[in-house]
Scaffold this motif. Structure first.
Motif, mmCIF file in Angstrom:
data_model
loop_
_atom_site.group_PDB
_atom_site.id
_atom_site.type_symbol
_atom_site.label_atom_id
_atom_site.label_comp_id
_atom_site.label_asym_id
_atom_site.label_seq_id
_atom_site.Cartn_x
_atom_site.Cartn_y
_atom_site.Cartn_z
ATOM 1 N N ASP A 126 0.816 -1.211 0.000
ATOM 2 C CA ASP A 126 0.000 0.000 0.000
ATOM 3 C C ASP A 126 0.852 1.264 0.000
ATOM 4 O O ASP A 126 0.399 2.324 -0.451
ATOM 5 N N ALA A 127 2.061 1.184 0.530
ATOM 6 C CA ALA A 127 3.002 2.307 0.528
ATOM 7 C C ALA A 127 4.407 1.726 0.617
ATOM 8 O O ALA A 127 4.612 0.676 1.248
ATOM 9 N N PHE A 128 5.386 2.401 -0.011
ATOM 10 C CA PHE A 128 6.749 1.872 0.029
ATOM 11 C C PHE A 128 7.754 2.976 -0.230
ATOM 12 O O PHE A 128 7.707 3.645 -1.257
ATOM 13 N N ASP A 129 8.667 3.177 0.721
ATOM 14 C CA ASP A 129 9.757 4.147 0.581
ATOM 15 C C ASP A 129 10.898 3.705 1.492
ATOM 16 O O ASP A 129 10.875 3.948 2.701
ATOM 17 N N VAL A 130 11.873 3.005 0.904
ATOM 18 C CA VAL A 130 13.020 2.457 1.634
ATOM 19 C C VAL A 130 14.287 2.859 0.871
ATOM 20 O O VAL A 130 14.308 2.784 -0.366
ATOM 21 N N GLU A 131 15.327 3.282 1.586
ATOM 22 C CA GLU A 131 16.550 3.752 0.939
ATOM 23 C C GLU A 131 16.951 2.853 -0.231
ATOM 24 O O GLU A 131 17.054 1.640 -0.092
ATOM 25 N N ALA A 181 10.595 6.826 4.610
ATOM 26 C CA ALA A 181 9.256 6.801 5.220
ATOM 27 C C ALA A 181 8.783 5.409 5.591
ATOM 28 O O ALA A 181 7.880 5.259 6.399
ATOM 29 N N GLY A 182 9.355 4.344 4.987
ATOM 30 C CA GLY A 182 8.978 2.986 5.364
ATOM 31 C C GLY A 182 7.941 2.369 4.448
ATOM 32 O O GLY A 182 7.848 2.710 3.262
ATOM 33 N N PHE A 183 7.139 1.465 4.976
ATOM 34 C CA PHE A 183 6.235 0.704 4.119
ATOM 35 C C PHE A 183 4.971 0.300 4.865
ATOM 36 O O PHE A 183 4.921 0.275 6.091
ATOM 37 N N GLU A 184 3.969 -0.051 4.080
ATOM 38 C CA GLU A 184 2.748 -0.692 4.566
ATOM 39 C C GLU A 184 2.362 -1.749 3.542
ATOM 40 O O GLU A 184 2.434 -1.503 2.340
ATOM 41 N N LEU A 185 1.987 -2.933 4.015
ATOM 42 C CA LEU A 185 1.479 -3.942 3.097
ATOM 43 C C LEU A 185 0.243 -4.607 3.681
ATOM 44 O O LEU A 185 0.098 -4.721 4.898
ATOM 45 N N SER A 186 -0.640 -5.038 2.792
ATOM 46 C CA SER A 186 -1.836 -5.786 3.171
ATOM 47 C C SER A 186 -1.672 -7.230 2.727
ATOM 48 O O SER A 186 -1.018 -7.505 1.723
ATOM 49 N N PHE A 187 -2.265 -8.150 3.481
ATOM 50 C CA PHE A 187 -2.217 -9.547 3.073
ATOM 51 C C PHE A 187 -3.601 -10.173 3.210
ATOM 52 O O PHE A 187 -4.390 -9.814 4.089
ATOM 53 N N ALA A 188 -3.884 -11.082 2.300
ATOM 54 C CA ALA A 188 -5.129 -11.851 2.323
ATOM 55 C C ALA A 188 -4.793 -13.296 2.017
ATOM 56 O O ALA A 188 -4.145 -13.593 1.015
ATOM 57 N N CYS A 189 -5.203 -14.205 2.910
ATOM 58 C CA CYS A 189 -4.872 -15.626 2.797
ATOM 59 C C CYS A 189 -6.151 -16.441 2.672
ATOM 60 O O CYS A 189 -7.239 -15.993 3.050
#
Length: 227
Positions: A155-160, A212-220
């Motif tokens: 959902d969001a991603f910002d890593v060096e 800024a880091g990250f956010e992820l969603s998961f569905a199993c």
């Protein structure tokens, strides 16, 4: 729109046609979607042809390629399956079965790498976040989710950024420890399907630049008991 407790949805062709933009909405409570065949032109971001599942206006998953998407359990009343093809290559298409009227899925969990470092949880849906406004230096945090056949969506991603992600990175591994991807930079990675009974998410940072880091969603397809 159709009201149904069960049925099958397909693209409708032996080989689907170019320039299609189609959708169907099923009105049914607490539906389970099971893909029985799937072959849609592949592209890392599914930017050419794709099948998308939505609940209301929220996308539950966008799929392409020839791997069967995971079984999807939906809460609420109804879902939409949309199919899009561009003018280029065509493939065999897709077919999915749906059954509605079951018990609703469990409430999604949220795992915060900062607060929940080292945690292992049984879950069928949820989010993993780094837990910082801007993540700190010299971090090595990880969490493990025990769930079967999961789709991870960033959902969001910002890593060096760095070649081969040698400084800071987010790493996904399967339940047995097999590496499935190491990610850095400012672009959101493509959705990732994890087969089997779980996955881990780890964040590593060095002493220098933070982002800024990250956010992820998961569905199993189902939660799995923590060993």
């Amino acid at each position: 729109r159709v009201v149904a407790a069960s049925g099958t949805i397909s693209d409708g062709w032996a080989t689907y046609q170019p320039d299609q933009d189609l959708s169907v909405t099923v009105l049914g409570d607490n539906c389970v979607l099971t893909w029985t065949s799937f072959d849609v032109e592949a592209e890392p971001q599914c930017g050419y042809d794709y099948v998308q599942v939505l609940v209301g206006t929220q996308s539950i998953g966008t799929y392409c390629g020839d791997d069967l998407p995971p079984t999807t359990r939906l809460s609420g009343s109804g879902f939409t399956v949309a199919f899009f093809s561009d003018p280029g290559a065509e493939r065999a298409g897709f077919m999915l079965d749906f059954v509605c009227g079951g018990t609703p899925p469990p409430t999604p969990v949220t795992l915060n790498l900062r607060a929940d470092d080292g945690a292992a949880v049984s879950a069928a849906a949820g989010r993993v976040v780094d837990g910082y406004g801007t993540y700190g230096a010299n971090l090595d945090h990880a969490v493990t989710v025990w769930g079967r056949d999961c789709v991870l969506t960033w959902d969001a991603f910002d890593v060096e950024d760095a070649e081969n992600c040698i400084y800071d990175y987010v790493e996904i591994r399967g339940a047995g420890g097999a590496p499935l991807g190491k990610f850095c930079g400012g672009a959101r990675p493509a959705p990732l399907t994890v087969r089997g009974d779980g996955f881990s998410v780890a964040l590593h940072s060095d002493e220098a630049v933070q982002a800024a880091g990250f956010e992820l969603s998961f569905a199993c397809s189902a939660a799995v008991a923590v060993p």
